[in-house]
Design a protein around this motif. Structure first.
Motif, PDB file in Angstrom:
ATOM      1  N   ASN A  33       0.839  -1.198   0.000  1.00 12.11           N
ATOM      2  CA  ASN A  33       0.000   0.000   0.000  1.00 12.11           C
ATOM      3  C   ASN A  33       0.872   1.246   0.000  1.00 12.11           C
ATOM      4  OD1 ASN A  33      -2.632  -1.156   0.049  1.00 12.11           O
ATOM      5  ND2 ASN A  33      -2.252  -1.770   2.148  1.00 12.11           N
ATOM      6  N   THR A  34       2.006   1.176  -0.644  1.00  8.28           N
ATOM      7  CA  THR A  34       2.940   2.292  -0.706  1.00  8.28           C
ATOM      8  C   THR A  34       2.926   2.915  -2.099  1.00  8.28           C
ATOM      9  OG1 THR A  34       4.830   0.986  -1.464  1.00  8.28           O
ATOM     10  CG2 THR A  34       4.441   1.052   0.928  1.00  8.28           C
ATOM     11  N   ALA A  35       3.641   4.011  -2.242  1.00  8.11           N
ATOM     12  CA  ALA A  35       3.766   4.667  -3.545  1.00  8.11           C
ATOM     13  C   ALA A  35       4.492   3.780  -4.557  1.00  8.11           C
ATOM     14  CB  ALA A  35       4.500   5.989  -3.397  1.00  8.11           C
ATOM     15  N   ASN A  36       5.185   2.746  -4.084  1.00  6.59           N
ATOM     16  CA  ASN A  36       5.891   1.826  -4.976  1.00  6.59           C
ATOM     17  C   ASN A  36       4.970   0.798  -5.614  1.00  6.59           C
ATOM     18  OD1 ASN A  36       8.511   2.879  -4.661  1.00  6.59           O
ATOM     19  ND2 ASN A  36       8.675   1.859  -2.681  1.00  6.59           N
ATOM     20  N   GLY A  37       3.715   0.770  -5.195  1.00  3.99           N
ATOM     21  CA  GLY A  37       2.771  -0.195  -5.750  1.00  3.99           C
ATOM     22  C   GLY A  37       3.179  -1.615  -5.435  1.00  3.99           C
ATOM     23  N   CYS A  38       2.916  -2.523  -6.349  1.00  2.68           N
ATOM     24  CA  CYS A  38       3.311  -3.916  -6.177  1.00  2.68           C
ATOM     25  C   CYS A  38       4.752  -4.082  -6.627  1.00  2.68           C
ATOM     26  CB  CYS A  38       2.411  -4.837  -6.992  1.00  2.68           C
ATOM     27  SG  CYS A  38       0.729  -4.926  -6.388  1.00  2.68           S
ATOM     28  N   LEU A  39       5.554  -4.727  -5.785  1.00  2.00           N
ATOM     29  CA  LEU A  39       6.962  -4.948  -6.107  1.00  2.00           C
ATOM     30  C   LEU A  39       7.136  -6.284  -6.796  1.00  2.00           C
ATOM     31  CD1 LEU A  39       8.563  -3.841  -2.726  1.00  2.00           C
ATOM     32  CD2 LEU A  39       8.228  -2.462  -4.793  1.00  2.00           C
ATOM     33  N   LEU A  40       7.962  -6.311  -7.821  1.00  2.00           N
ATOM     34  CA  LEU A  40       8.323  -7.554  -8.502  1.00  2.00           C
ATOM     35  C   LEU A  40       9.658  -8.006  -7.965  1.00  2.00           C
ATOM     36  CD1 LEU A  40       7.066  -5.845 -11.389  1.00  2.00           C
ATOM     37  CD2 LEU A  40       7.055  -8.278 -11.750  1.00  2.00           C
ATOM     38  N   LEU A  41       9.721  -9.231  -7.485  1.00  2.00           N
ATOM     39  CA  LEU A  41      10.954  -9.805  -6.974  1.00  2.00           C
ATOM     40  C   LEU A  41      11.383 -10.913  -7.925  1.00  2.00           C
ATOM     41  CD1 LEU A  41       9.734 -10.176  -3.291  1.00  2.00           C
ATOM     42  CD2 LEU A  41      10.922  -8.235  -4.291  1.00  2.00           C
ATOM     43  N   PHE A  42      12.526 -10.719  -8.556  1.00  2.00           N
ATOM     44  CA  PHE A  42      13.051 -11.700  -9.506  1.00  2.00           C
ATOM     45  C   PHE A  42      14.119 -12.535  -8.818  1.00  2.00           C
ATOM     46  CE2 PHE A  42      11.600  -8.148 -12.053  1.00  2.00           C
ATOM     47  CZ  PHE A  42      10.899  -8.768 -13.062  1.00  2.00           C
ATOM     48  N   PHE A  43      14.056 -13.841  -8.994  1.00  2.00           N
ATOM     49  CA  PHE A  43      15.051 -14.748  -8.440  1.00  2.00           C
ATOM     50  C   PHE A  43      15.748 -15.435  -9.595  1.00  2.00           C
ATOM     51  CE2 PHE A  43      11.540 -14.471  -5.444  1.00  2.00           C
ATOM     52  CZ  PHE A  43      12.207 -14.000  -4.325  1.00  2.00           C
ATOM     53  N   GLY A  44      17.011 -15.631  -9.467  1.00  2.00           N
ATOM     54  CA  GLY A  44      17.769 -16.273 -10.527  1.00  2.00           C
ATOM     55  C   GLY A  44      19.228 -15.964 -10.342  1.00  2.00           C
ATOM     56  N   ARG A  45      19.893 -15.677 -11.439  1.00  2.00           N
ATOM     57  CA  ARG A  45      21.322 -15.372 -11.366  1.00  2.00           C
ATOM     58  C   ARG A  45      21.583 -14.144 -10.510  1.00  2.00           C
ATOM     59  NH1 ARG A  45      22.712 -15.976 -17.669  1.00  2.00           N
ATOM     60  NH2 ARG A  45      21.813 -18.041 -17.883  1.00  2.00           N
ATOM     61  N   LYS A  46      20.762 -13.135 -10.692  1.00  2.00           N
ATOM     62  CA  LYS A  46      20.882 -11.952  -9.835  1.00  2.00           C
ATOM     63  C   LYS A  46      19.491 -11.622  -9.295  1.00  2.00           C
ATOM     64  CE  LYS A  46      20.288  -8.408 -13.368  1.00  2.00           C
ATOM     65  NZ  LYS A  46      20.767  -7.154 -13.875  1.00  2.00           N
ATOM     66  N   HIS A  47      19.442 -11.288  -8.027  1.00  2.00           N
ATOM     67  CA  HIS A  47      18.167 -10.905  -7.424  1.00  2.00           C
ATOM     68  C   HIS A  47      17.888  -9.466  -7.809  1.00  2.00           C
ATOM     69  CE1 HIS A  47      18.291 -14.658  -5.509  1.00  2.00           C
ATOM     70  NE2 HIS A  47      18.955 -14.332  -4.437  1.00  2.00           N
ATOM     71  N   GLU A  48      16.679  -9.206  -8.247  1.00  2.00           N
ATOM     72  CA  GLU A  48      16.315  -7.873  -8.714  1.00  2.00           C
ATOM     73  C   GLU A  48      14.931  -7.532  -8.185  1.00  2.00           C
ATOM     74  OE1 GLU A  48      15.891  -5.557 -13.003  1.00  2.00           O
ATOM     75  OE2 GLU A  48      16.507  -7.641 -12.951  1.00  2.00           O
ATOM     76  N   VAL A  49      14.729  -6.264  -7.864  1.00  2.00           N
ATOM     77  CA  VAL A  49      13.431  -5.780  -7.400  1.00  2.00           C
ATOM     78  C   VAL A  49      13.022  -4.608  -8.278  1.00  2.00           C
ATOM     79  CG1 VAL A  49      12.149  -4.766  -5.479  1.00  2.00           C
ATOM     80  CG2 VAL A  49      13.918  -6.458  -5.032  1.00  2.00           C
ATOM     81  N   LYS A  50      11.789  -4.638  -8.770  1.00  2.00           N
ATOM     82  CA  LYS A  50      11.242  -3.524  -9.544  1.00  2.00           C
ATOM     83  C   LYS A  50       9.918  -3.114  -8.913  1.00  2.00           C
ATOM     84  CE  LYS A  50      13.385  -4.511 -13.952  1.00  2.00           C
ATOM     85  NZ  LYS A  50      13.204  -4.620 -15.388  1.00  2.00           N
ATOM     86  N   SER A  51       9.615  -1.836  -8.974  1.00  2.00           N
ATOM     87  CA  SER A  51       8.372  -1.344  -8.384  1.00  2.00           C
ATOM     88  C   SER A  51       7.320  -1.087  -9.451  1.00  2.00           C
ATOM     89  CB  SER A  51       8.631  -0.068  -7.586  1.00  2.00           C
ATOM     90  OG  SER A  51       9.131   0.939  -8.435  1.00  2.00           O
TER      91      SER A  51
END
Length: 69
Positions: A33-51
């Motif tokens: 419920n933040t200004a970042n909306g739903c966060l995407l969490l990617f798992f694999g070779r490198k962990h990445e987060v996108k908002s």
């Protein structure tokens, strides 16, 4: 389950959601419920987060949503 049911459970349990059709451990969506909306969490070779994930109509209509964890 549908996305609304999965989101209700995930937010109560502080967990993420994913679609079964996306395969194991591909992407987890963390509803917020933040200004970042739903966060995407990617798992694999490198962990990445996108908002600010923007679902497609197919994502919103799908019934293969699961709570992660």
């Amino acid at each position: 389950m549908n996305i609304q049911q999965a989101t209700k459970i995930a937010t109560k349990q502080k967990r993420g959601i994913t679609r079964k059709s996306w395969g194991p451990r591909s992407v987890t969506i963390l509803p917020t419920n933040t200004a970042n909306g739903c966060l995407l969490l990617f798992f694999g070779r490198k962990h990445e987060v996108k908002s600010n994930w923007e679902p497609t109509a197919l994502d919103l209509l799908a019934n293969d949503w699961e709570v992660q964890g």
